[in-house]
Design an enzyme around this catalytic site. Structure first.
Site, mmCIF file in Angstrom:
data_model
loop_
_atom_site.group_PDB
_atom_site.id
_atom_site.type_symbol
_atom_site.label_atom_id
_atom_site.label_comp_id
_atom_site.label_asym_id
_atom_site.label_seq_id
_atom_site.Cartn_x
_atom_site.Cartn_y
_atom_site.Cartn_z
ATOM 1 C CB VAL A 1 123.537 68.540 -20.362
ATOM 2 C CG1 VAL A 1 124.267 66.952 -19.830
ATOM 3 C CG2 VAL A 1 122.365 68.390 -20.817
ATOM 4 C CG ASN B 1 123.518 50.992 -16.653
ATOM 5 O OD1 ASN B 1 121.971 52.250 -16.465
ATOM 6 N ND2 ASN B 1 124.543 52.061 -16.588
ATOM 7 C CD GLU C 1 120.400 51.845 -21.323
ATOM 8 O OE1 GLU C 1 121.713 52.944 -22.180
ATOM 9 O OE2 GLU C 1 120.127 51.953 -20.285
ATOM 10 C CE1 TYR C 2 125.897 49.066 -20.573
ATOM 11 C CE2 TYR C 2 127.518 47.972 -22.554
ATOM 12 C CZ TYR C 2 127.367 48.257 -21.585
ATOM 13 O OH TYR C 2 129.118 49.507 -21.506
ATOM 14 C CB VAL D 1 130.963 66.360 -10.121
ATOM 15 C CG1 VAL D 1 129.750 67.060 -9.677
ATOM 16 C CG2 VAL D 1 131.156 64.798 -8.851
ATOM 17 C CD GLN D 2 135.108 62.190 -15.555
ATOM 18 O OE1 GLN D 2 134.937 63.159 -15.742
ATOM 19 N NE2 GLN D 2 134.972 61.584 -16.250
ATOM 20 N NE ARG E 1 136.151 22.287 -10.018
ATOM 21 C CZ ARG E 1 135.813 22.125 -8.875
ATOM 22 N NH1 ARG E 1 134.994 20.944 -8.182
ATOM 23 N NH2 ARG E 1 136.214 22.931 -8.173
ATOM 24 C CB THR F 1 134.321 76.008 -14.213
ATOM 25 O OG1 THR F 1 135.526 74.740 -14.045
ATOM 26 C CG2 THR F 1 134.702 76.892 -15.803
ATOM 27 N N GLY G 1 127.477 70.878 -10.240
ATOM 28 C CA GLY G 1 128.030 69.909 -11.346
ATOM 29 C C GLY G 1 127.469 70.679 -12.083
ATOM 30 C CE LYS H 1 121.094 54.685 -14.907
ATOM 31 N NZ LYS H 1 122.238 54.615 -15.174
#
Length: 472
Positions: A13, A188, A191-192, A74-75, A447, A35, A10, A184
């Protein structure tokens, strides 16, 4: 003939930069992209580097010394599965595949189990720091077979960011199967939360106090010199001073107020719901992004829905300091929730996550790097069984001294009609967590009334049901 020490699949970047990072540490790196023209482009651009240009997966795998160490950049999702499927017939028992993508942890757990049957080691590795971090040193969170990690650890420790406090590499083994990608994911989510808290602080300074971009920029610059010192505060002050390169004024004022997302914040909230862990601040930050995308509806609503108008006439300097304290307090709530989620997940999936080490490897290279992470490490060093960061002496002291500022800021924002969902959530979480008694007794009675869901009593052990339909 084997000539490469490490391989990267991959050449977008992130993959390209990680390959260059590994090469810069004295290794020969084989590169491959589906590619071929992309691989050739990277190779020609860096002909002075020890890169091995390969056109096929067979050529790529054949160029690597054994046990092969292959990093997939890769994705995430189907593309990763397809790449693994193509590689599998070419690999030997003991080879190591490393997924460095933004992968959802259940996929990593599945792949780890599937590949183990073939004798292939699989390391799911969270990589934070963006394209610059990939090149110069990211924060890395690997999980998988420990013996496989030991074979890649020397390379990872060289390419990872180094903490400025002590020079330690920002990488460590997280645990089995999906542990690395889970950590991870929570990173994230935090991070939000950080980003939304900073955005709300900016909005309060701008909307209520009427400060200019230059004034707000100077405030963030000052804040970054103290306990709020962090990468996100640092880039915020940079963003606020940049002028529009296509016209007059500041670029931040020309950017449409619709925040995108890649779904990782949602994953964090979904997992918290599955585990039964309260994660209100991070979840509110996800919803804040969602409501921002309803721009057309918000424009319509702004013309018909009324709200208060506050003409602020108080001491601006005093309020600025209160906002600073509220931001730090709320940041602590976010991390407390995130680490509580990590603890619950560690128990659920039998990972034995190293909480103090996690905070350590976030000190450099990653998006949420911040000075106060050392306080988190210190807290877990003192008590590895700490249930919640809010119970640590340092955080007890901060919340005691700063909570009044948060309450004042929230009150001011409500009176002004300025939305601050994460600030509000922070103080609500704090008050809920410190409450010996909550009104959940009434909910449980309801309840039991409509669904006979039973309840426990405060005065004796057991499970009970009340005959609600019998008249007194």
């Amino acid at each position: 003939m084997a000539q490469a020490n490490f391989g990267v699949v991959g050449m977008a970047v992130m993959g390209k930069n990680l390959a260059l990072n590994v090469e810069s540490r004295g290794y020969t790196v084989a590169i491959y992209n589906r590619t071929t023209s992309k691989t050739e482009e990277v190779y020609k651009e860096h002909q002075d580097k020890n890169l091995v240009f390969t056109k096929t997966l067979e050529e790529f795998v054949g160029s690597l010394e054994k046990p092969r160490r292959i990093m997939l950049m890769v994705q995430a999702g189907a593309a990763t599965d397809a790449t693994i499927k193509s590689l599998l017939p070419l690999l030997d028992i003991g080879d190591i595949l490393i997924d460095g993508g933004n992968t959802h942890f259940p996929d990593t757990m599945r792949r780890n189990a599937e590949l183990a049957d073939s004798g292939i080691n699989f390391i799911g590795t969270g990589v934070s720091g963006g394209e610059k971090g990939a090149l110069l040193g990211p924060s890395m969170m690997p999980g998988g077979q420990k013996e496989a990690y030991d074979l890649v650890a020397p390379i990872f420790e060289q390419i990872a960011a180094k903490a400025p406090q002590d020079g330690k590499p920002c990488v460590a083994y997280m645990g089995a199967n999906g542990a690395g990608h889970y950590v991870k994911m929570v990173h994230n989510g935090i991070e939000y939360g950080d980003m939304q808290l900073i955005a709300e602080s900016y909005d309060l300074l701008k909307r209520i106090l009427g400060l200019s971009n230059a004034e707000i920029q100077a405030i963030f610059e000052e804040w970054n010199e103290g306990e709020l010192d962090s990468y996100l505060i640092e880039i915020t002050k940079e963003v606020l001073k940049r002028k529009d390169d296509e016209g007059e004024g500041y670029i931040v004022d020309k950017i449409l107020d619709k925040a995108g997302n890649k779904g990782t914040g949602k994953w964090t909230s979904e997992s918290a719901l599955d585990l039964g862990v309260p994660l209100p601040l991070i979840t509110e930050s996800v919803f804040a992004r969602y409501i921002s995308t309803y721009k057309d509806e918000r424009v319509k609503a702004s013309k018909v829905l009324s709200g208060p108008a506050l003409d602020f006439s108080g001491d601006k300097k005093e309020v600025i300091e209160k906002i600073r304290k509220a931001l730090y307090f709320s940041k602590i709530m976010s991390y407390a929730q995130g680490f509580a989620q990590l603890r619950k997940a560690s128990e659920e999936f039998d990972w034995d996550l190293p909480y103090g080490t996690i905070a350590q490897i976030w000190r450099a290279g990653c998006i949420i790097r911040a000075e106060f992470l050392q306080n988190i490490t210190d807290a877990f060093d003192k008590d590895s069984e700490l249930e919640n960061l809010l119970l640590d002496d340092y955080f007890v002291d901060i919340t005691k001294r700063y909570q009044e500022a948060v309450r004042d800021v929230v009150s001011l924002a409500v009176q002004a009609g300025t939305p601050i969902p994460t600030f509000t959530s922070a103080i609500s979480y704090y008050d809920s967590y410190r409450s010996e008694n909550l009104p959940a007794n009434l909910i449980q009675a309801q309840r039991d009334y409509f669904g006979a869901h039973t309840y426990e009593r405060t005065d004796k052990a057991g499970i009970f049901h009340y005959d609600w339909y019998t008249e007194d």
